[in-house]
Design an enzyme around this catalytic site. Structure first.
Site, PDB file in Angstrom:
ATOM      1  N   ASP A  84      40.315  29.338  43.994  1.00 20.63           N
ATOM      2  CA  ASP A  84      40.248  30.575  44.785  1.00 20.63           C
ATOM      3  C   ASP A  84      39.411  30.324  46.048  1.00 20.63           C
ATOM      4  O   ASP A  84      38.291  29.809  45.958  1.00 20.63           O
ATOM      5  CB  ASP A  84      39.592  31.661  43.909  1.00 20.63           C
ATOM      6  CG  ASP A  84      39.698  33.046  44.510  1.00 20.63           C
ATOM      7  OD1 ASP A  84      40.641  33.293  45.286  1.00 20.63           O
ATOM      8  OD2 ASP A  84      38.841  33.895  44.180  1.00 20.63           O
ATOM      9  N   ALA A 122      41.524  43.241  44.930  1.00 22.54           N
ATOM     10  CA  ALA A 122      42.412  44.252  44.344  1.00 22.54           C
ATOM     11  C   ALA A 122      41.848  44.905  43.085  1.00 22.54           C
ATOM     12  O   ALA A 122      42.588  45.513  42.318  1.00 22.54           O
ATOM     13  CB  ALA A 122      43.778  43.626  44.067  1.00 22.54           C
ATOM     14  N   SER A 123      40.546  44.789  42.877  1.00 23.72           N
ATOM     15  CA  SER A 123      39.966  45.484  41.725  1.00 23.72           C
ATOM     16  C   SER A 123      39.982  46.995  41.937  1.00 23.72           C
ATOM     17  O   SER A 123      39.882  47.473  43.071  1.00 23.72           O
ATOM     18  CB  SER A 123      38.518  45.015  41.482  1.00 23.72           C
ATOM     19  OG  SER A 123      38.508  43.801  40.749  1.00 23.72           O
ATOM     20  N   THR A 182      36.005  41.576  40.355  1.00 20.75           N
ATOM     21  CA  THR A 182      34.989  42.628  40.211  1.00 20.75           C
ATOM     22  C   THR A 182      35.168  43.434  38.920  1.00 20.75           C
ATOM     23  O   THR A 182      34.185  43.727  38.221  1.00 20.75           O
ATOM     24  CB  THR A 182      35.037  43.560  41.440  1.00 20.75           C
ATOM     25  OG1 THR A 182      34.701  42.785  42.603  1.00 20.75           O
ATOM     26  CG2 THR A 182      34.077  44.715  41.312  1.00 20.75           C
TER      27      THR A 182
HETATM   28  O1  LIG Z   1      40.108  38.702  45.631  1.00 20.16           O
HETATM   29  C1  LIG Z   1      39.391  38.402  44.699  1.00 20.16           C
HETATM   30  C2  LIG Z   1      39.166  36.980  44.357  1.00 20.16           C
HETATM   31  O2  LIG Z   1      39.740  36.135  45.295  1.00 20.16           O
HETATM   32  C3  LIG Z   1      38.712  39.407  43.825  1.00 20.16           C
HETATM   33  O3  LIG Z   1      38.733  40.708  44.382  1.00 20.16           O
HETATM   34  P1  LIG Z   1      37.835  41.881  43.732  1.00 20.16           P
HETATM   35  O4  LIG Z   1      36.461  41.730  44.248  1.00 20.16           O
HETATM   36  O5  LIG Z   1      38.458  43.171  44.206  1.00 20.16           O
HETATM   37  O6  LIG Z   1      37.943  41.744  42.254  1.00 20.16           O
HETATM   38  O1  LIG Z   2      36.641  36.221  46.295  1.00 17.35           O
HETATM   39  C1  LIG Z   2      35.636  36.297  45.628  1.00 17.35           C
HETATM   40  C2  LIG Z   2      35.676  36.205  44.137  1.00 17.35           C
HETATM   41  O2  LIG Z   2      35.319  37.448  43.584  1.00 17.35           O
HETATM   42  C3  LIG Z   2      34.806  35.074  43.648  1.00 17.35           C
HETATM   43  O3  LIG Z   2      33.480  35.418  43.721  1.00 17.35           O
HETATM   44  P1  LIG Z   2      32.344  34.251  43.740  1.00 17.35           P
HETATM   45  O4  LIG Z   2      32.580  33.497  44.998  1.00 17.35           O
HETATM   46  O5  LIG Z   2      31.048  34.973  43.675  1.00 17.35           O
HETATM   47  O6  LIG Z   2      32.605  33.407  42.513  1.00 17.35           O
HETATM   48 ZN   LIG Z   3      39.730  36.787  47.300  1.00 17.69          ZN
END
Ligand SMILES: O=C(CO)COP(=O)(O)O
Ligand SMILES: O=C[C@H](O)COP(=O)(O)O
Ligand SMILES: [Zn+2]
Ligand SMILES: [Zn+2]
Length: 309
Positions: free
Chosen positions: A82, A213-214, A257
């Site tokens: 990610d 998208a949470s 989230t």
């Molecule tokens: O986009 C996300 C991780 O890449 C997570 O998004 P949220 O913070 O809305 O869960």
């Molecule tokens: O995009 C962000 C995700 O919620 C990952 O969060 P993090 O970088 O704190 O692991």
């Molecule tokens: Zn993200």
């Protein structure tokens, strides 16, 4: 049953008008909660690891846990990086055996974003690893990128077409008004669905990705606050908006989230209700169950991915 890339998953999701949940993982309990939910719902699944998660847990541990989950459940799972911020982290994950990576060049000007993304695509292709790019800036906090809401810019549809054609990415994260974290909207939530429709019409059949998208469910925020937390004014993306996006070319919906909130609410409750307890299994276990319940709800009622494995 295998670690798979995202090509078939997204093809089926696009045609079926549903989205695959992409959940961020950081430890065993989070992985197990999510995987149990996907198994119970017979759903496709993406588990994603951020740079922060790599630092926290060491990607080797996370990969072995995901492999164990595949072995135990027989599910097909995508293991995805990610928000990779440079070529090196993408290469490291590909070399570690991840089946998919994101290169997030969204903070760079278009030409630089294209050049960086293409470099990752060219490397990943040799190993059958799929690549997600990003165009447009989300407001909020990411591991390596902090964007204030005045600097957030929505994805330009014509640039999206050019970006996809010139980079050869397998999917594209777009900015239409979501943001990372628990504080997404000051007033009424709104997303730019008109823009999404234009992007989809210019890139028919191409899988789009929605970050940030949470939904920030009220029940978890209330529980956190009731049991000693301080999360005032948290607000997420309403579930019906996510359902609408899933029907309009969005094949991957990112959720982190809500996992954090579900687990933290449960752990806070255990601590307050059972103050003499100090066996980690007694609070991590219910935390894991809370994640499973939340993810099952998401898969079934929001993403529309139940039975789509
Ligand atoms: O986009 C996300 C991780 O890449 C997570 O998004 P949220 O913070 O809305 O869960
Ligand atoms: O995009 C962000 C995700 O919620 C990952 O969060 P993090 O970088 O704190 O692991
Ligand atoms: Zn993200
Ligand atoms: Zn980004």
């Amino acid at each position: 049953m295998a670690l798979v890339n995202s090509i078939e998953m997204f093809k089926k999701a696009y045609e079926g008008g549903y989205a695959v949940g992409a959940f961020n993982v950081n430890n065993m309990e989070i992985i197990q909660g999510i995987v149990s939910a996907a198994q119970a719902e017979n759903a496709p699944l993406i588990l994603q690891v951020s740079a922060g998660a790599r630092k926290y847990a060491n990607p080797i541990y996370l990969k072995k846990l995901v492999e164990a989950a595949i072995e135990e459940t027989g599910l097909d799972i995508v293991l995805h990086l990610d928000h990779g911020e440079d070529f090196e982290i993408c290469k490291a994950c590909i070399d570690d055996g991840f089946s998919s990576v994101m290169i997030d060049g969204s903070k760079y000007p278009l030409e630089e974003n294209i050049a960086l993304t293409k470099r990752v695509v060219d490397y990943a292709k040799q190993f059958g690893v799929t690549v997600e790019g990003e165009l447009g800036k989300l407001a909020g906090v990411e591991d390596a990128v902090k964007v204030s809401s005045k600097d957030a810019t929505y994805t330009d549809p014509d640039e999206a077409v050019e970006f996809v054609e010139r980079t050869g990415v397998d999917s594209l994260a777009i900015a239409i008004g979501t943001s990372h974290g628990a504080y997404k909207f000051k007033g009424e939530p709104s997303l730019d669905f008109a823009r999404l429709e234009v992007i989809t019409s210019k890139l028919p059949g191409f899988p789009l990705v929605l970050h940030g998208a949470s939904s920030v469910p009220e029940e978890f925020v209330a529980l956190c606050n009731k049991y000693g937390g301080e999360i005032p004014g948290a607000r997420g993306v309403p579930e019906e908006m996510l359902r609408q996006a899933a029907k309009s070319g969005v094949c991957k919906i990112n959720i982190d989230t809500d996992l954090r909130l579900a687990m933290t609410a449960s752990i806070r409750q255990t601590f307050v209700e059972h103050p003499s307890e100090f066996d980690p299994r007694k609070y991590l276990g219910p935390g894991r169950d809370a994640i499973q319940k939340m993810v099952q709800h998401k898969i079934k009622n929001v993403l529309g991915a139940s039975g789509k494995r």
